[in-house]
Every structure is written in C-alpha cells, then in structure tokens.
Write a protein that holds these residues in place. Sequence first.
Motif, PDB file in Angstrom:
ATOM      1  N   ALA A 184      -6.576  85.732 -46.552  1.00  0.00           N
ATOM      2  CA  ALA A 184      -7.113  84.371 -46.448  1.00  0.00           C
ATOM      3  C   ALA A 184      -6.082  83.397 -45.906  1.00  0.00           C
ATOM      4  O   ALA A 184      -6.449  82.304 -45.439  1.00  0.00           O
ATOM      5  N   ASN A 185      -4.805  83.743 -45.970  1.00  0.00           N
ATOM      6  CA  ASN A 185      -3.760  82.835 -45.514  1.00  0.00           C
ATOM      7  C   ASN A 185      -3.332  83.080 -44.070  1.00  0.00           C
ATOM      8  O   ASN A 185      -2.425  82.413 -43.581  1.00  0.00           O
ATOM      9  N   LEU A 186      -3.943  84.043 -43.375  1.00  0.00           N
ATOM     10  CA  LEU A 186      -3.529  84.383 -42.018  1.00  0.00           C
ATOM     11  C   LEU A 186      -4.135  83.426 -41.011  1.00  0.00           C
ATOM     12  O   LEU A 186      -5.314  83.059 -41.090  1.00  0.00           O
ATOM     13  N   ASN A 187      -3.330  83.001 -40.063  1.00  0.00           N
ATOM     14  CA  ASN A 187      -3.760  82.095 -38.995  1.00  0.00           C
ATOM     15  C   ASN A 187      -3.737  82.872 -37.678  1.00  0.00           C
ATOM     16  O   ASN A 187      -2.682  83.307 -37.221  1.00  0.00           O
ATOM     17  N   PHE A 188      -4.905  83.042 -37.042  1.00  0.00           N
ATOM     18  CA  PHE A 188      -5.029  83.782 -35.794  1.00  0.00           C
ATOM     19  C   PHE A 188      -5.225  82.857 -34.585  1.00  0.00           C
ATOM     20  O   PHE A 188      -5.562  83.328 -33.508  1.00  0.00           O
ATOM     21  N   LYS A 189      -5.019  81.547 -34.781  1.00  0.00           N
ATOM     22  CA  LYS A 189      -5.256  80.607 -33.691  1.00  0.00           C
ATOM     23  C   LYS A 189      -4.057  80.537 -32.749  1.00  0.00           C
ATOM     24  O   LYS A 189      -3.286  79.571 -32.746  1.00  0.00           O
ATOM     25  N   TYR A 190      -3.906  81.602 -31.977  1.00  0.00           N
ATOM     26  CA  TYR A 190      -2.844  81.706 -30.974  1.00  0.00           C
ATOM     27  C   TYR A 190      -3.482  82.117 -29.646  1.00  0.00           C
ATOM     28  O   TYR A 190      -4.418  82.933 -29.604  1.00  0.00           O
ATOM     29  N   LYS A 191      -2.988  81.521 -28.569  1.00  0.00           N
ATOM     30  CA  LYS A 191      -3.413  81.889 -27.232  1.00  0.00           C
ATOM     31  C   LYS A 191      -2.330  82.748 -26.578  1.00  0.00           C
ATOM     32  O   LYS A 191      -1.148  82.433 -26.676  1.00  0.00           O
ATOM     33  N   ILE A 192      -2.778  83.798 -25.882  1.00  0.00           N
ATOM     34  CA  ILE A 192      -1.873  84.684 -25.152  1.00  0.00           C
ATOM     35  C   ILE A 192      -2.189  84.544 -23.677  1.00  0.00           C
ATOM     36  O   ILE A 192      -3.317  84.836 -23.246  1.00  0.00           O
ATOM     37  N   LYS A 193      -1.216  84.036 -22.894  1.00  0.00           N
ATOM     38  CA  LYS A 193      -1.429  83.737 -21.483  1.00  0.00           C
ATOM     39  C   LYS A 193      -0.442  84.537 -20.616  1.00  0.00           C
ATOM     40  O   LYS A 193       0.683  84.086 -20.371  1.00  0.00           O
ATOM     41  N   PRO A 194      -0.850  85.707 -20.149  1.00  0.00           N
ATOM     42  CA  PRO A 194       0.025  86.456 -19.232  1.00  0.00           C
ATOM     43  C   PRO A 194      -0.110  85.972 -17.792  1.00  0.00           C
ATOM     44  O   PRO A 194      -1.178  85.504 -17.379  1.00  0.00           O
ATOM     45  N   ASP A 195       0.986  86.014 -17.023  1.00  0.00           N
ATOM     46  CA  ASP A 195       0.921  85.675 -15.604  1.00  0.00           C
ATOM     47  C   ASP A 195       0.076  86.704 -14.854  1.00  0.00           C
ATOM     48  O   ASP A 195      -0.598  86.366 -13.877  1.00  0.00           O
ATOM     49  N   ARG A 196       0.148  87.916 -15.276  1.00  0.00           N
ATOM     50  CA  ARG A 196      -0.718  88.979 -14.756  1.00  0.00           C
ATOM     51  C   ARG A 196      -0.779  90.074 -15.814  1.00  0.00           C
ATOM     52  O   ARG A 196      -0.155  89.958 -16.872  1.00  0.00           O
ATOM     53  N   LYS A 197      -1.502  91.124 -15.554  1.00  0.00           N
ATOM     54  CA  LYS A 197      -1.681  92.162 -16.555  1.00  0.00           C
ATOM     55  C   LYS A 197      -0.437  93.053 -16.613  1.00  0.00           C
ATOM     56  O   LYS A 197      -0.021  93.624 -15.600  1.00  0.00           O
ATOM     57  N   TYR A 198       0.138  93.147 -17.813  1.00  0.00           N
ATOM     58  CA  TYR A 198       1.306  94.004 -18.039  1.00  0.00           C
ATOM     59  C   TYR A 198       0.950  95.066 -19.082  1.00  0.00           C
ATOM     60  O   TYR A 198       0.101  94.831 -19.953  1.00  0.00           O
TER      61      TYR A 198
ATOM     62  N   LYS B  79      12.907  88.534 -14.689  1.00  0.00           N
ATOM     63  CA  LYS B  79      12.837  87.098 -14.419  1.00  0.00           C
ATOM     64  C   LYS B  79      11.428  86.615 -14.122  1.00  0.00           C
ATOM     65  O   LYS B  79      11.131  85.424 -14.290  1.00  0.00           O
ATOM     66  N   LYS B  80      10.539  87.504 -13.691  1.00  0.00           N
ATOM     67  CA  LYS B  80       9.235  87.068 -13.220  1.00  0.00           C
ATOM     68  C   LYS B  80       8.083  87.460 -14.124  1.00  0.00           C
ATOM     69  O   LYS B  80       7.014  86.841 -14.074  1.00  0.00           O
ATOM     70  N   ASP B  81       8.260  88.502 -14.929  1.00  0.00           N
ATOM     71  CA  ASP B  81       7.151  88.976 -15.778  1.00  0.00           C
ATOM     72  C   ASP B  81       7.185  88.201 -17.090  1.00  0.00           C
ATOM     73  O   ASP B  81       8.098  88.385 -17.924  1.00  0.00           O
ATOM     74  N   ILE B  82       6.195  87.328 -17.278  1.00  0.00           N
ATOM     75  CA  ILE B  82       6.198  86.416 -18.422  1.00  0.00           C
ATOM     76  C   ILE B  82       4.821  86.408 -19.070  1.00  0.00           C
ATOM     77  O   ILE B  82       3.784  86.376 -18.382  1.00  0.00           O
ATOM     78  N   VAL B  83       4.798  86.421 -20.396  1.00  0.00           N
ATOM     79  CA  VAL B  83       3.579  86.213 -21.178  1.00  0.00           C
ATOM     80  C   VAL B  83       3.872  85.094 -22.176  1.00  0.00           C
ATOM     81  O   VAL B  83       4.818  85.191 -22.964  1.00  0.00           O
ATOM     82  N   ARG B  84       3.055  84.023 -22.130  1.00  0.00           N
ATOM     83  CA  ARG B  84       3.245  82.879 -23.029  1.00  0.00           C
ATOM     84  C   ARG B  84       2.367  83.039 -24.261  1.00  0.00           C
ATOM     85  O   ARG B  84       1.206  83.452 -24.169  1.00  0.00           O
ATOM     86  N   ILE B  85       2.927  82.676 -25.403  1.00  0.00           N
ATOM     87  CA  ILE B  85       2.215  82.721 -26.696  1.00  0.00           C
ATOM     88  C   ILE B  85       2.224  81.303 -27.255  1.00  0.00           C
ATOM     89  O   ILE B  85       3.302  80.738 -27.515  1.00  0.00           O
ATOM     90  N   ILE B  86       1.027  80.708 -27.452  1.00  0.00           N
ATOM     91  CA  ILE B  86       0.917  79.300 -27.849  1.00  0.00           C
ATOM     92  C   ILE B  86       0.068  79.216 -29.110  1.00  0.00           C
ATOM     93  O   ILE B  86      -1.045  79.766 -29.166  1.00  0.00           O
TER      94      ILE B  86
END
Length: 348
Positions: free
Chosen positions: A242-256, A321-328
């Motif tokens: 009940a205490n887990l928060n799943f409200k995160y966005k995962i934004k990859p520049d492309r599929k890795y 340097k170029k392969d990036i996945v953002r976690i927000i």
Amino acid sequence: MKATMLSVLLLFTVSCGSMAGPPPLKSEVVPAIPVSVPSTSPAQVVPQNVEAVKSMQDAAPKGIRIKKQQAKKASVKKGPARRRMNERQVVEHRVKQSVQRPVNAMSVESKTLYSYVPDAIYMIYAALNHVVDVQLQPGENLTGRIVAGDTHRWEVGTVTDGAGANITTHVLIKPKQAGIETNFLIVTDRHSYRLYAQANDDFFIPTVGWAYPEEEMAKSQQIRKEQQRLDGMVAAPAIIAANLNFKYKIKPDRKYPWTPIRAFDDGNKTYIQMSPEMKSSEAPVLFIKDGKNLNLVNYRIKGDYYIVDRLFDEGELRSGKKDIVRIIRESPWFSSGKSYTDSGKMGR
C-alpha cells in the motif's frame, strides 16, 4: 648234350633281347632279384645277444615317447607364462598412465604443483642430505600414520604452520642414501595421496603441492548459486504494497535492451526494474539530476533491480554518451501535507 646247348642258346637269346629292348613299362611287373645276386646295400651287423637285441628294440620307442611327453609339458607351461606376461604388461601400462610427473605439472616459485586426481600416482625426486616438503591442502588433517614401502632407508616427518582453518600440514621426506626408491601413502580427512619417490645424487624437488580443480569448480558453482539466490531477493525489508508509489515516467531516446520496465519507491528507497535483456548487454550507469547538475549516485544491483537508498525527482540511465533513458517522478504519491519520511504511515 643237345639239350644243354639248346638251353644255353635260349638263355643267350633272352639276354640279348632284354638288353636291346625298351625298358619295362610302369604297369609291367619287374621280377624279383634272385637270391644269388649280391646286394649293393651295406652289410648290417646283427647282434647275436638276445638281451642286446631286446634292449635296442625297447630303446627307440621309449626315447620317442619321452620326447613327446616333454614337448607336451612345455606347451602346457607356455600358456600360463604368456598370460602372466600379458598381465604384467597390462598392469605396467596402467601404472605408467596414472603417474603424474613434474614435466607435466605447474610450478609456483620452487613448488611443483600437481593437479589432484583420485588414485593417481605423483612422482617426487629426492636427494641425499636434502628434504622434500610435501604440502597438503590448508585445513587438511592426517587421519593416521604415513605408510612407506621402505622404512629403513627413508625418513618421514610432519610439521604444521598457520592456525585455524588455514593450518597446513607439511610432510618431510628424506632419503638416507642415493639410488633407492620407494612409495608412500598419505591419507587425510579429505584426500589420499600416492607418492613414488626416487633418490638421486644431486637432483631433487624442494616443494610439492596440489591444485584441486574439481573442488574449486564445485565451490565456484556453489557461490554462483548462492549469489543468484540473493540476487533474486529484493533487498527491501518490510515493504508494504500500500505504500508503493509507481508514478514514474520512463523516457528512452530510443529502444535499448536495458530500458527499464518500471520504477517505484516505498517512501525511502527507489527501485528500478530493468529488462531481463540487460544481462546480455552492457549495464547502464545511474545518475541523479540535482538542479542543472547530473551527479553519479550510489546504488546496488539485486537481480533485475537497481536499488537507490534515497528518493529523487529525475534521474538518467546512461550507456556511453548518447544512449540515455530518463526516469521522472510525476508527483508525490501521498495526498496529505506530510513529508516523505512520514508518508509511509499514510498510504496512498
């Protein structure tokens, strides 16, 4: 008189006919030589003594029988002798194949390092007035006396060094003269060692030891299984769903192949579940964005999870340097005005 002349004339005619005519055919019967014609074969001496004749008659057959018996006995003995020779060759071949020699062994400084194989024979070379140090596995203990084939011309002793689980037993072997050989049997609580020793004048092996590849492999497999078991456990004690928060966005520049599946937190730690395909690719590095700065953060890897011992609003997984996945993180998961440190008590 007339009759006599006629007989002579007939005899002369027959003789002339036989001399001039062709030789008799094989099918014709040649008349026997008259008794009065002398024989061309050498004369035979016939013994007059009856006992001598009997002994001569008995001697020949007995000699023949003896020779036959002797030949028969010799053929009977030939079979077991050949079998014994074959058995000896087989045993010698097997022993030769089981002997490990220094030329095929590894070496560490002055130590000849054999690969331990059960029931193998290990060759050691000793020299007069020199000691061979046979080192057993650390933590290994003798279960009895060391057995030697020649106890009169070889000296054997033991010493130990180290302490606790690292205590090592040293078996010291020394010959009393050169040009001798024997074998030793060393039995411990882990292994049995069979040594074949030769004493020389000026050549010896200072130190002998063993590597245990099968045991090391089994130990490595056990460690790997234990690590896999621990990796399968998420290091998050007393996690309340009940205490887990799943409200995160995962934004990859492309599929890795290492793109995360999801991210969540429990109010104290952040968990990033990675794709199983990451095991076959290079693992990315996690950074946390503080304002305009991107800082490397400490995290642990447990199975498919990156575990961070803090919360963050924005982070980046980078590979190169170029392969990036953002976690927000989208928004706080609690609805009250309490801080994250107290939010675990509130639920969603």
